[in-house]
Scaffold this active site. Structure first.
Site, short mmCIF file in Angstrom:
data_model
loop_
_atom_site.label_atom_id
_atom_site.label_comp_id
_atom_site.label_asym_id
_atom_site.label_seq_id
_atom_site.Cartn_x
_atom_site.Cartn_y
_atom_site.Cartn_z
N ARG A 86 -6.98 6.57 17.22
CA ARG A 86 -5.91 7.55 17.04
C ARG A 86 -6.44 8.97 17.11
O ARG A 86 -7.50 9.27 16.59
CB ARG A 86 -5.23 7.30 15.68
CG ARG A 86 -4.24 6.15 15.72
CD ARG A 86 -3.76 5.72 14.36
NE ARG A 86 -3.44 6.81 13.44
CZ ARG A 86 -2.99 6.63 12.20
NH1 ARG A 86 -2.80 5.39 11.75
NH2 ARG A 86 -2.72 7.65 11.43
N ARG A 108 -6.10 15.58 6.45
CA ARG A 108 -5.15 14.56 5.97
C ARG A 108 -5.48 14.15 4.55
O ARG A 108 -4.58 13.88 3.75
CB ARG A 108 -5.16 13.36 6.91
CG ARG A 108 -4.36 13.63 8.19
CD ARG A 108 -4.66 12.63 9.28
NE ARG A 108 -4.39 11.28 8.90
CZ ARG A 108 -5.03 10.22 9.37
NH1 ARG A 108 -5.99 10.37 10.27
NH2 ARG A 108 -4.71 9.03 8.99
N ARG A 142 5.59 9.45 0.30
CA ARG A 142 4.36 10.24 0.34
C ARG A 142 4.52 11.58 -0.37
O ARG A 142 3.56 12.36 -0.39
CB ARG A 142 4.01 10.52 1.81
CG ARG A 142 2.79 9.77 2.34
CD ARG A 142 2.65 10.12 3.81
NE ARG A 142 1.36 9.88 4.37
CZ ARG A 142 1.02 8.81 5.08
NH1 ARG A 142 1.88 7.84 5.26
NH2 ARG A 142 -0.17 8.72 5.60
N ARG A 179 -11.88 3.20 12.96
CA ARG A 179 -10.62 2.44 13.10
C ARG A 179 -10.19 2.37 14.57
O ARG A 179 -10.21 3.35 15.29
CB ARG A 179 -9.52 3.11 12.27
CG ARG A 179 -8.14 2.51 12.53
CD ARG A 179 -7.16 2.81 11.43
NE ARG A 179 -6.75 4.19 11.35
CZ ARG A 179 -5.90 4.65 10.42
NH1 ARG A 179 -5.39 3.84 9.51
NH2 ARG A 179 -5.58 5.92 10.41
N LYS A 201 -3.89 0.35 3.60
CA LYS A 201 -2.46 0.02 3.39
C LYS A 201 -1.90 -0.82 4.55
O LYS A 201 -1.25 -1.83 4.32
CB LYS A 201 -1.61 1.30 3.25
CG LYS A 201 -2.04 2.19 2.09
CD LYS A 201 -1.15 3.42 1.97
CE LYS A 201 -1.20 4.35 3.18
NZ LYS A 201 -2.53 4.93 3.47
P1 ADP Z 1 -4.33 2.90 5.97
O1 ADP Z 1 -3.11 2.20 6.52
O2 ADP Z 1 -4.30 2.98 4.47
O3 ADP Z 1 -4.58 4.22 6.62
P2 ADP Z 1 -5.85 0.86 7.44
O4 ADP Z 1 -5.29 -0.45 6.98
O5 ADP Z 1 -5.48 1.36 8.76
O6 ADP Z 1 -5.59 1.98 6.30
O7 ADP Z 1 -7.45 0.73 7.33
C1 ADP Z 1 -8.30 1.81 7.72
C2 ADP Z 1 -9.55 1.24 8.38
O8 ADP Z 1 -10.35 0.57 7.40
C3 ADP Z 1 -9.28 0.20 9.47
O9 ADP Z 1 -10.24 0.37 10.48
C4 ADP Z 1 -9.47 -1.14 8.74
O10 ADP Z 1 -9.90 -2.17 9.64
C5 ADP Z 1 -10.53 -0.81 7.72
N1 ADP Z 1 -10.39 -1.54 6.46
C6 ADP Z 1 -9.23 -1.85 5.81
N2 ADP Z 1 -9.50 -2.48 4.64
C7 ADP Z 1 -10.85 -2.57 4.54
C8 ADP Z 1 -11.75 -3.13 3.55
N3 ADP Z 1 -11.30 -3.70 2.45
N4 ADP Z 1 -13.06 -3.01 3.80
C9 ADP Z 1 -13.53 -2.40 4.92
N5 ADP Z 1 -12.75 -1.86 5.89
C10 ADP Z 1 -11.41 -1.95 5.70
P1 ADP Z 2 -2.61 6.87 7.49
O1 ADP Z 2 -2.19 5.69 6.69
O2 ADP Z 2 -3.85 6.68 8.25
O3 ADP Z 2 -2.60 8.14 6.71
P2 ADP Z 2 -0.01 6.82 8.82
O4 ADP Z 2 0.02 6.01 10.05
O5 ADP Z 2 0.63 6.29 7.59
O6 ADP Z 2 -1.52 7.21 8.59
O7 ADP Z 2 0.65 8.25 9.12
C1 ADP Z 2 0.29 9.01 10.25
C2 ADP Z 2 1.01 10.35 10.20
O8 ADP Z 2 2.43 10.14 10.27
C3 ADP Z 2 0.82 11.17 8.93
O9 ADP Z 2 -0.36 11.95 8.98
C4 ADP Z 2 2.08 12.03 8.94
O10 ADP Z 2 1.99 13.08 9.89
C5 ADP Z 2 3.12 11.05 9.46
N1 ADP Z 2 3.75 10.32 8.33
C6 ADP Z 2 3.66 8.99 8.07
N2 ADP Z 2 4.35 8.67 6.98
C7 ADP Z 2 4.92 9.81 6.51
C8 ADP Z 2 5.74 10.14 5.40
N3 ADP Z 2 6.14 9.22 4.52
N4 ADP Z 2 6.11 11.45 5.26
C9 ADP Z 2 5.74 12.38 6.13
N5 ADP Z 2 4.95 12.15 7.18
C10 ADP Z 2 4.53 10.87 7.39
#
Ligand code: ADP
Ligand code: ADP
Length: 219
Positions: free
Chosen positions: A162, A173, A90, A129, A15
């Site tokens: 992280r 998660r 979420r 990541r 995302k």
């Molecule tokens: P989210 O915001 O949904 O948690 P991220 O954008 O942070 O996901 O991506 C999670 C990890 O996967 C990062 O290390 C990113 O570089 C990698 N990643 C994102 N999209 C792809 C893809 N299409 N193929 C392989 N790795 C990806």
């Molecule tokens: P990822 O995409 O890898 O799951 P985020 O960076 O979006 O991680 O979120 C990290 C943390 O921040 C979540 O595990 C949660 O604790 C908090 N968080 C983020 N967005 C929300 C939301 N919309 N509602 C509640 N908690 C949130």
């Protein structure tokens, strides 16, 4: 009329990576609830201290706090044309609050883009990541490595892993996602807003598929 694009998907689905690209392509600000919480943690604000205990455990921050934070953010002038929402909503309560907010802002939801990725790929992505300290630019040690290990290509800041990307927290998660967030897939599908995109393609291919799914906006 302001228009809003929501990115839905499990932790690690891509995302954040895609939201940054869509934000550039569509000229809309990228609003990441996770980034806002991390910024508050870094600055040791009251909100950051409250969020810390939930984030460390891989739990969701309570809805009332999260909703108020996003409402405030979306009401700022840079969001006048709309926004790309990453990580919000979420929960069903957040989705309902978002509908109300957009109504109050005189806007509408363009589309909800659901990035689908298998559980094994999620774990693999989160384990590798790396994020930049300055602006949260996202890398992966194998799939999207920085030019120089440990340094952000865009702003030269340090990259870090992280705390909540540790294997144990990741497992929790993903469970939290299944229980609290996955119901939004049906919620938006029923409203005819959901588009499914295969998130296991290379990053550029996912971006192309997402952009193709965003309705053309009449200016
Ligand atoms: P989210 O915001 O949904 O948690 P991220 O954008 O942070 O996901 O991506 C999670 C990890 O996967 C990062 O290390 C990113 O570089 C990698 N990643 C994102 N999209 C792809 C893809 N299409 N193929 C392989 N790795 C990806
Ligand atoms: P990822 O995409 O890898 O799951 P985020 O960076 O979006 O991680 O979120 C990290 C943390 O921040 C979540 O595990 C949660 O604790 C908090 N968080 C983020 N967005 C929300 C939301 N919309 N509602 C509640 N908690 C949130």
């Amino acid at each position: 009329m302001p228009t809003y694009v929501v990115l839905l998907g499990a932790p690690g689905a891509g995302k954040g990576t895609q939201a940054k690209r869509l934000s550039q392509a569509l000229g809309l600000p990228h609003i990441s609830s996770g980034d806002i919480f991390r910024e508050n943690l870094k600055n040791q604000t009251e909100l950051g201290e409250l969020a810390r205990q939930y984030m460390e455990r891989g739990e969701l921050v309570p809805d009332d706090v999260t909703i108020a934070m996003i409402r405030e953010r979306l009401s700022r002038p840079d969001c006048a044309p709309g926004a790309i929402l990453d990580g919000f909503p979420r929960t069903p309560a957040q989705a309902e609050a978002l509908d109300k907010m957009l109504h109050d802002f005189g806007g509408q939801m363009d589309v909800v883009l659901y990035i689908k990725v298998s559980q094994q790929a999620l774990i693999d992505r989160l384990a590798g990541r790396w994020m930049c300290r300055a602006h949260g630019h996202i890398y992966h040690e194998r799939y999207n490595p920085p030019k120089q290990p440990g340094i952000c290509d865009v702003d030269g800041s340090e990259l870090y892993q992280r705390d909540d990307d540790k294997a144990e927290t990741v497992k929790h998660r993903i469970e939290v996602y299944q229980r609290q967030t996955a119901p939004l897939i049906a919620y938006y599908r029923e409203r005819g807003l959901l588009v499914d995109v295969d998130g296991e393609q290379p990053i550029d291919a996912v971006t192309a598929a997402l952009l193709a799914a965003v309705p053309q906006r009449a200016e």
